[in-house]
Design an enzyme around this catalytic site. Structure first.
Site, short mmCIF file in Angstrom:
data_model
loop_
_atom_site.label_atom_id
_atom_site.label_comp_id
_atom_site.label_asym_id
_atom_site.label_seq_id
_atom_site.Cartn_x
_atom_site.Cartn_y
_atom_site.Cartn_z
N ASP A 14 0.81 -1.22 0.00
CA ASP A 14 0.00 0.00 0.00
C ASP A 14 0.85 1.27 0.00
O ASP A 14 0.63 2.17 0.82
CB ASP A 14 -0.95 0.02 1.20
CG ASP A 14 -1.71 -1.27 1.37
OD1 ASP A 14 -2.11 -1.86 0.35
OD2 ASP A 14 -1.90 -1.71 2.52
N GLU A 187 -11.28 0.50 -3.36
CA GLU A 187 -10.63 0.91 -2.11
C GLU A 187 -9.37 1.69 -2.45
O GLU A 187 -9.07 1.96 -3.62
CB GLU A 187 -10.28 -0.33 -1.28
CG GLU A 187 -9.38 -1.31 -2.01
CD GLU A 187 -9.15 -2.60 -1.26
OE1 GLU A 187 -9.29 -2.62 -0.04
OE2 GLU A 187 -8.82 -3.61 -1.92
#
Length: 536
Positions: A14, A187
């Site tokens: 991420d 997301e």
């Protein structure tokens, strides 16, 4: 220079990448590992150094009792108004219908801190990021969680204005601005204002083989947003032979001379010789790593990945890159001479403290506490696997009070998936060496009644783990020179996201190697470790 992917090996998922003047920073997820949010820096996008871990106190991050793969999800690092801004999510529930979580905001004038006290934002959804608009207003965009079983739990991306003066979100401004495509699971959003458009970059497809990044744009911040044609922006779902897999969730940055790069999570699967390499696609014990791809803008002002949406292993560095000195390998030797642990060491959920032990003066002392399956009270320090082939060695002194006391060298994914070699006592009162594995909560001893009896004159024992792709082993020595192998071949598949995903709801980290002391009898037997070495 060439960017060689992945640029951050081992568990670094991420990535949130920004540039401040001539320096690039990448913040990455840390989940249940403490300290939270690792930050690497570079001036050339090729060579990276760990510069800090931002959430380094219980005031900033309290994860005691958090589930495995809970904790810090997808931190967002930005820079505006002369300071750094960090938005982070602390996830308290991983499995089931709910994702209870808290989103926080902290700021600092220097990347190394001090960081402000956390401002609690909301719990609407995870993967929140802060957008700083040209007019000075700020907005939080985030995944939105829906627990209702008749809806998809990923209920679009919500945009909410943030009031800097009152330091709170304005929930009355909340609006769903993008719902993604039919791939679902939207997301990890970030907003950029480029070419007169607001661009939303968002992940889809789950952080598995179907993972991808989609781009949408609008002339207005609140939409409506149009999805990039001929997408997705980046994915490896349809490139199963590629060296890199799972690319998607990430962030965009512009160089001083106007080139564009995208940092993405990625993974490198390994396979057993007997397996079809497409199904299963493989096992990734190093976890989700970080890659960087070069980006260009097409004639219609849509971003595209150079070399195609599967990305490249080797990427041209920026033309204006400033060479950055960094270690050439991941090899390390720690003699525990400092009274603080090296920044590469991590603990589970809470910081290293006198409750666990102490370091300095050439030794690490660990106080035996909970087992490696304990989410509240382990004495365990660990660092990431960063290579497919390596050895780790340590030297330990330990006199256990019984078989409930153990100390040694461990390889660990989460509380249900780990293994180790350790000193303990047998039923006859002898100090012995044993090895064991925990696979989906099932504990299996390697030697049992054949545990290796330690000679009475052996004060110190050397332990080694040897990792060779999906195979790994444990060895012991009584003099540090002559090694004996435990006759069990362990499978690193069990320490991978992909294996855990087959039977458990949290699967976002990677394999670690570390030092542990256990004494679940409660008598707190102490173990001493003289050094730790990671050999590539």
């Amino acid at each position: 220079m060439k960017i060689m992917n992945p640029v951050l090996t081992g568990f670094h998922g991420d990535p949130s990448m920004i540039r401040v003047d001539d320096t690039y920073y990448i913040a990455s997820s840390t989940f249940e590992w403490f300290p939270g949010v690792r930050v690497h820096e570079s001036k050339d996008l090729v060579h990276w150094n760990l510069t800090t871990s931002i959430l380094d106190s219980v005031e900033l991050l309290d994860m005691e009792g958090n589930p495995c793969s809970g904790g810090i999800w997808a931190p967002d690092l930005s820079y505006a108004d002369g300071k750094f801004w960090l938005v982070y999510t602390d996830v308290k529930v991983v499995e089931g219908a709910f994702k209870d979580m808290y989103n926080y905001l902290v700021t600092a004038e220097d990347i190394k801190g001090p960081w402000s006290s956390p401002i609690k934002l909301n719990g609407v959804g995870f993967d929140a990021s802060l957008f700083h608009d040209d007019d000075g207003k700020k907005y939080l965009i985030q995944q939105t969680w829906d627990h209702r079983e008749y809806n998809n739990p990923f209920n679009g991306l919500t945009l909410t204005e943030y009031d800097v003066v009152s330091q709170r979100l304005k929930p009355e401004t909340a609006k769903t601005v993008y719902e993604g495509t039919n791939v679902k699971t939207v997301e990890g959003p970030h907003i950029y204002k480029i070419n007169g458009y607001y661009y939303i970059f968002a992940a889809q497809g789950g952080t598995i083989w179907t993972h991808q990044e989609v781009v949408a744009r609008s002339k207005n911040l609140t939409g409506p947003y149009e999805t990039e044609p001929d997408g997705p922006f980046i994915t490896n779902f349809d490139t199963p032979d590629h060296y890199l897999q799972k690319q998607g969730h990430g962030s965009l940055v512009e160089t001083p001379s106007g080139e564009w790069y995208y940092a993405s999570l990625c993974a490198r699967p390994l396979h057993h010789a007997t397996e079809n390499i497409y199904d299963p696609r493989g096992w990734c014990p190093l976890g989700r790593e970080t890659s960087i791809q070069k980006v260009y803008w097409d004639d219609d002002l849509w971003p595209r990945v150079e070399g195609g949406h599967g990305g490249l292993k080797e990427v041209d560095a920026p033309k204006d890159a400033i060479y950055t000195e960094a270690p050439e390998t991941n090899a390390v030797y720690d003699d525990f001479s400092s009274d603080k642990l090296n920044g590469e060491w991590n603990t589970l959920r809470v910081p290293f403290s006198g409750k666990m032990g102490k370091t300095g003066g050439g030794k690490l002392e660990l106080i035996g506490r909970g087992s490696l399956s304990n989410k509240f009270d382990p004495s365990f320090i660990a660092r990431r696997w960063k290579d497919f082939e390596f050895e780790s060695v340590t030297k330990v002194k330990f006199n256990p009070c019984g078989y409930q006391a153990m100390a040694g060298l461990a390889n660990y994914y989460n509380s249900e998936h780990w293994s180790w070699i350790f000193i303990t006592k047998d039923d006859e009162g002898n100090n012995v060496i044993e090895a064991a594995e925990c696979d989906n909560g099932r504990y299996t001893s390697a030697l049992k009644e054949n545990a290796v009896k330690i000679p009475e004159n052996a004060e110190w024992i050397w332990f080694k783990t040897v990792v060779d792709h999906l195979d790994y082993f444990y060895e012991y020595s009584f003099n540090g020179e002559d090694w004996n192998r435990i006759p069990v071949k362990y499978d690193a598949m069990i320490l991978s996201d992909d294996y855990v995903n087959s039977h458990y709801g949290g699967f976002f980290t990677g394999a670690f190697v570390g030092l542990a002391a256990v004494d679940y009898s409660g008598y707190e037997s102490k173990a001493e470790f003289e050094f730790f070495e990671y050999i590539v």
